[in-house]
Design an enzyme around this catalytic site. Structure first.
Site, PDB file in Angstrom:
ATOM      1  N   PHE A   2      47.020  39.310  10.500  1.00 18.17           N
ATOM      2  CA  PHE A   2      45.977  39.881  11.369  1.00 18.17           C
ATOM      3  C   PHE A   2      46.555  41.398  12.041  1.00 18.17           C
ATOM      4  CE2 PHE A   2      44.413  35.352  10.983  1.00 18.17           C
ATOM      5  CZ  PHE A   2      43.425  35.737  10.129  1.00 18.17           C
ATOM      6  N   CYS A   3      47.523  41.893  11.524  1.00 22.23           N
ATOM      7  CA  CYS A   3      47.918  43.035  12.220  1.00 22.23           C
ATOM      8  C   CYS A   3      47.191  44.314  11.432  1.00 22.23           C
ATOM      9  CB  CYS A   3      49.363  43.409  11.667  1.00 22.23           C
ATOM     10  SG  CYS A   3      50.752  42.609  12.973  1.00 22.23           S
ATOM     11  N   HIS A   4      46.689  45.203  12.271  1.00 25.92           N
ATOM     12  CA  HIS A   4      46.118  46.483  11.762  1.00 25.92           C
ATOM     13  C   HIS A   4      47.101  47.134  11.114  1.00 25.92           C
ATOM     14  CE1 HIS A   4      43.308  44.840  14.726  1.00 25.92           C
ATOM     15  NE2 HIS A   4      42.384  45.297  14.093  1.00 25.92           N
ATOM     16  N   ASP A  59      72.613  39.643   5.820  1.00 25.99           N
ATOM     17  CA  ASP A  59      72.788  39.857   4.499  1.00 25.99           C
ATOM     18  C   ASP A  59      74.071  40.740   4.205  1.00 25.99           C
ATOM     19  OD1 ASP A  59      71.844  39.797   1.460  1.00 25.99           O
ATOM     20  OD2 ASP A  59      71.749  41.867   1.969  1.00 25.99           O
ATOM     21  N   MET A  81      54.162  44.166  17.345  1.00 28.01           N
ATOM     22  CA  MET A  81      54.472  43.197  16.251  1.00 28.01           C
ATOM     23  C   MET A  81      55.430  44.157  15.208  1.00 28.01           C
ATOM     24  SD  MET A  81      53.425  40.398  16.678  1.00 28.01           S
ATOM     25  CE  MET A  81      54.237  39.546  15.283  1.00 28.01           C
ATOM     26  N   GLU A  82      55.296  45.585  15.232  1.00 28.94           N
ATOM     27  CA  GLU A  82      55.973  46.297  14.385  1.00 28.94           C
ATOM     28  C   GLU A  82      57.174  46.533  14.982  1.00 28.94           C
ATOM     29  OE1 GLU A  82      51.686  47.191  13.306  1.00 28.94           O
ATOM     30  OE2 GLU A  82      52.720  46.712  15.226  1.00 28.94           O
TER      31      GLU A  82
END
EC number: 4.6.1.17
Length: 165
Positions: free
Chosen positions: A83-85, A135, A120-121
């Site tokens: 639901f992130c734009h 990694d 969120m970004e």
């Protein structure tokens, strides 16, 4: 002691409890920023080896690769978090350095001018950069630990959180 009650509600659920994307069309367009951090904890011998090699591994420059991966993740957050734009990212900056003898700190700051924030970004950028460090170094040890990953600050919305960066 009883738990505190709050009137806050989950914004990604509608009145029927179904998942939904928040409609931000009525919000003001403002300058938004958010800063998040993630940490990678190394065994002492691995940290010493990485320091001696200038944070380079057999796969190449660890910091450089983490910055590239983190930046790619910032730009694709809306494809990973349902639901992130999708946002027009105006800036993305990483600071990666030792925060103690065995801990690599990754700080990601994201900026845009839009109707919704970039928390969120920033969290995604810091997280993916940390995963990339893992990694790049897993040939040396699988005993590395990632965390905590957390939001340090956000600016430009209804409420500011944390110290401005």
């Amino acid at each position: 002691m009883p738990a505190k009650t709050t009137s806050a509600r989950l914004t990604h659920l509608d009145d029927a409890g179904l998942p939904t994307m928040v409609d931000v069309s009525d919000k003001q367009v403002t300058a938004r920023s958010a800063t998040a951090e993630s940490r990678v904890h190394f065994p002492a011998a691995v940290a010493a080896q990485l320091r001696a090699n200038g944070l380079r591994s057999a796969k190449g420059g660890i910091v450089e690769t983490a910055v590239i991966a983190g930046t790619m993740a910032v730009k694709r957050t809306h494809e990973l978090i349902p639901f992130c734009h999708p946002l027009p990212i105006d800036g993305c900056r990483f600071e990666i350095d030792w925060a103690g003898a065995h801990v690599l700190q990754i700080v990601c700051t994201v900026r845009c001018v839009h109707r919704t924030g970039v928390e969120m970004e920033a969290l995604t950028g810091a997280s993916v950069a940390a995963l990339t460090v893992y990694d790049m170094c897993k040939a040396l040890s699988h005993s590395m630990r990632i965390g905590p990953t957390k939001l340090l600050s956000k600016r430009g919305g209804k409420r500011d959180i944390g110290a401005a960066r």
